[in-house]
Motif scaffolding. Structure first.
Motif, PDB file in Angstrom:
ATOM      1  N   ALA A 170       0.849  -1.187   0.000  1.00  0.00           N
ATOM      2  CA  ALA A 170       0.000   0.000   0.000  1.00  0.00           C
ATOM      3  C   ALA A 170       0.884   1.235   0.000  1.00  0.00           C
ATOM      4  O   ALA A 170       1.926   1.254   0.655  1.00  0.00           O
ATOM      5  N   SER A 171       0.456   2.240  -0.726  1.00  0.00           N
ATOM      6  CA  SER A 171       1.192   3.504  -0.751  1.00  0.00           C
ATOM      7  C   SER A 171       0.220   4.615  -1.119  1.00  0.00           C
ATOM      8  O   SER A 171      -0.517   4.501  -2.097  1.00  0.00           O
ATOM      9  N   PHE A 172       0.207   5.656  -0.328  1.00  0.00           N
ATOM     10  CA  PHE A 172      -0.706   6.761  -0.607  1.00  0.00           C
ATOM     11  C   PHE A 172      -0.159   8.040   0.015  1.00  0.00           C
ATOM     12  O   PHE A 172       0.650   8.010   0.935  1.00  0.00           O
ATOM     13  N   VAL A 173      -0.618   9.157  -0.529  1.00  0.00           N
ATOM     14  CA  VAL A 173      -0.199  10.472  -0.063  1.00  0.00           C
ATOM     15  C   VAL A 173      -1.296  11.052   0.817  1.00  0.00           C
ATOM     16  O   VAL A 173      -2.486  10.959   0.500  1.00  0.00           O
ATOM     17  N   THR A 174      -0.883  11.643   1.924  1.00  0.00           N
ATOM     18  CA  THR A 174      -1.813  12.295   2.839  1.00  0.00           C
ATOM     19  C   THR A 174      -1.520  13.782   2.900  1.00  0.00           C
ATOM     20  O   THR A 174      -0.371  14.189   3.041  1.00  0.00           O
ATOM     21  N   LYS A 175      -2.571  14.579   2.773  1.00  0.00           N
ATOM     22  CA  LYS A 175      -2.476  16.014   3.018  1.00  0.00           C
ATOM     23  C   LYS A 175      -2.996  16.279   4.421  1.00  0.00           C
ATOM     24  O   LYS A 175      -4.100  15.846   4.756  1.00  0.00           O
ATOM     25  N   THR A 213      -6.380  14.041   4.750  1.00  0.00           N
ATOM     26  CA  THR A 213      -7.115  13.588   3.577  1.00  0.00           C
ATOM     27  C   THR A 213      -6.166  12.793   2.705  1.00  0.00           C
ATOM     28  O   THR A 213      -5.150  13.329   2.235  1.00  0.00           O
ATOM     29  N   ALA A 214      -6.460  11.510   2.520  1.00  0.00           N
ATOM     30  CA  ALA A 214      -5.628  10.652   1.687  1.00  0.00           C
ATOM     31  C   ALA A 214      -5.960  10.875   0.219  1.00  0.00           C
ATOM     32  O   ALA A 214      -7.061  11.318  -0.131  1.00  0.00           O
ATOM     33  N   ASP A 215      -5.001  10.555  -0.645  1.00  0.00           N
ATOM     34  CA  ASP A 215      -5.198  10.828  -2.071  1.00  0.00           C
ATOM     35  C   ASP A 215      -6.224   9.917  -2.720  1.00  0.00           C
ATOM     36  O   ASP A 215      -6.578  10.104  -3.888  1.00  0.00           O
ATOM     37  N   PHE A 216      -6.746   8.923  -1.966  1.00  0.00           N
ATOM     38  CA  PHE A 216      -7.819   8.096  -2.514  1.00  0.00           C
ATOM     39  C   PHE A 216      -9.188   8.541  -1.982  1.00  0.00           C
ATOM     40  O   PHE A 216     -10.192   7.839  -2.127  1.00  0.00           O
ATOM     41  N   GLY A 217      -9.216   9.725  -1.342  1.00  0.00           N
ATOM     42  CA  GLY A 217     -10.488  10.333  -1.008  1.00  0.00           C
ATOM     43  C   GLY A 217     -10.996  10.130   0.397  1.00  0.00           C
ATOM     44  O   GLY A 217     -12.059  10.646   0.748  1.00  0.00           O
ATOM     45  N   TYR A 218     -10.243   9.428   1.235  1.00  0.00           N
ATOM     46  CA  TYR A 218     -10.684   9.181   2.606  1.00  0.00           C
ATOM     47  C   TYR A 218     -10.136  10.259   3.538  1.00  0.00           C
ATOM     48  O   TYR A 218      -8.944  10.587   3.495  1.00  0.00           O
ATOM     49  N   VAL A 224      -8.820   1.346   5.236  1.00  0.00           N
ATOM     50  CA  VAL A 224      -9.734   1.782   4.181  1.00  0.00           C
ATOM     51  C   VAL A 224      -9.103   1.559   2.808  1.00  0.00           C
ATOM     52  O   VAL A 224      -9.766   1.138   1.855  1.00  0.00           O
ATOM     53  N   TYR A 225      -7.792   1.808   2.712  1.00  0.00           N
ATOM     54  CA  TYR A 225      -7.082   1.573   1.454  1.00  0.00           C
ATOM     55  C   TYR A 225      -7.199   0.105   1.040  1.00  0.00           C
ATOM     56  O   TYR A 225      -7.521  -0.207  -0.114  1.00  0.00           O
ATOM     57  N   GLN A 255      -9.275  -8.576  -1.444  1.00  0.00           N
ATOM     58  CA  GLN A 255      -8.948  -9.944  -1.036  1.00  0.00           C
ATOM     59  C   GLN A 255      -8.058  -9.934   0.201  1.00  0.00           C
ATOM     60  O   GLN A 255      -8.259 -10.732   1.129  1.00  0.00           O
ATOM     61  N   ASP A 256      -7.082  -9.031   0.220  1.00  0.00           N
ATOM     62  CA  ASP A 256      -6.227  -8.912   1.403  1.00  0.00           C
ATOM     63  C   ASP A 256      -7.043  -8.431   2.601  1.00  0.00           C
ATOM     64  O   ASP A 256      -6.837  -8.904   3.729  1.00  0.00           O
ATOM     65  N   TYR A 257      -7.938  -7.512   2.363  1.00  0.00           N
ATOM     66  CA  TYR A 257      -8.805  -7.025   3.446  1.00  0.00           C
ATOM     67  C   TYR A 257      -9.633  -8.173   4.026  1.00  0.00           C
ATOM     68  O   TYR A 257      -9.751  -8.293   5.256  1.00  0.00           O
TER      69      TYR A 257
END
Length: 268
Positions: free
Chosen positions: A167-172, A196-201, A244-245, A252-254
């Motif tokens: 998993a990799s995501f950017v957070t503002k 706010t993560a870059d996938f909208g959460y 959430v990601y 499947q991993d979730y």
């Protein structure tokens, strides 16, 4: 000695402990079977050779007017930043399924969160957060049943241990601080992070720092008071960004983690 030890005489790397507050406050709550299903409120004990501090925190789902409300309450915006978090595990999720979490944060380095043994009696969920790289490597080898690798950082052992990015995501983040209206100036400052993560959460966190566990209940009361002023429902729980990601992008991993969590919940 284990890197998360809080012994003042131990020259160990800095570690941190997380414990659910239900046990500390004696609510008789059943043990939480797995930490990845994060509770809305926890406390984190940061230990070092020189000093210790306890960070009491609560996650919540921010609304569109949360920042405006913070300003109305006298909050001060400290900064706005953006950073990338990357999580690593084996293809079989051997770390996460064992309730261990390896993260690299841009600009901050590596962190390994693993179950701890606690200084708080009663049922609870507790973690040690290790940030010293040699200590992380030693813990990874132990959890994965591998021979202890030679000197080197975490990045050098990812391949040999079969670890890959999952998993990799950017957070503002906007970081705020304030003192509750009507309290004395010397009262501990409350901190509020709005992410706010870059996938909208989006998720927020209210935090207070105290020196002793005896001060935790009062800090929790202040956190709940501020949460109420921000319009956060008393029983609201907000999952971590990583969960959430995985739910959205690696279902499947979730589901595999849900199965592990369910199995632990059935154990006496």
């Amino acid at each position: 000695m284990y890197a998360g030890s809080c012994s003042p005489s131990t020259p160990a790397p800095v570690g941190e402990r997380r414990v659910s507050l239900a046990s500390l406050l004696g609510r008789g709550q059943k043990q939480r079977p797995a930490g990845w299903l994060a509770s809305s409120t926890s406390y984190l004990l940061h230990c070092s050779m020189a000093q210790g501090m306890i960070e009491v925190e609560r996650k919540f789902v921010p609304g569109p007017d949360t920042e405006e409300r913070l300003q109305e309450l006298g909050g001060i915006l400290e900064h706005r930043i953006a950073f990338r978090d990357s999580y690593y595990d084996t293809p079989e999720l051997n770390l996460m399924r064992a309730d261990h979490w390896l993260r690299q944060r841009e600009g901050s380095g590596w962190e390994f969160k693993c179950p701890g043994t606690g200084g708080v009696s009663g049922p609870h969920t507790e973690y040690v957060e290790v940030t010293d790289e040699p200590a992380i490597v030693a813990q990874l080898c132990e959890v994965l049943g591998a021979e202890l690798l030679g000197a080197g950082g975490v990045a050098a052992v990812l391949g040999p241990l079969g670890l890959q990015e999952v998993a990799s995501f950017v957070t503002k983040r906007s970081a705020w601080k304030l003192v509750l209206p009507g309290t004395e100036e010397e009262e501990p400052v409350l901190k509020v992070d709005l992410d706010t993560a870059d996938f909208g959460y989006a998720v927020g966190e209210v935090e207070a720092v105290v020196q002793t566990e005896a001060e935790v209940p009062a800090a929790l009361e202040k956190i709940h008071s501020l949460s109420s002023m921000l319009g956060v429902p008393a029983q609201e729980k907000a999952p971590a960004k990583l969960i959430v990601y995985l739910q959205r992008f690696r279902p499947q991993d979730y589901q595999r983690l849900l199965q592990v969590n369910s199995s632990r919940a059935k154990k006496p």
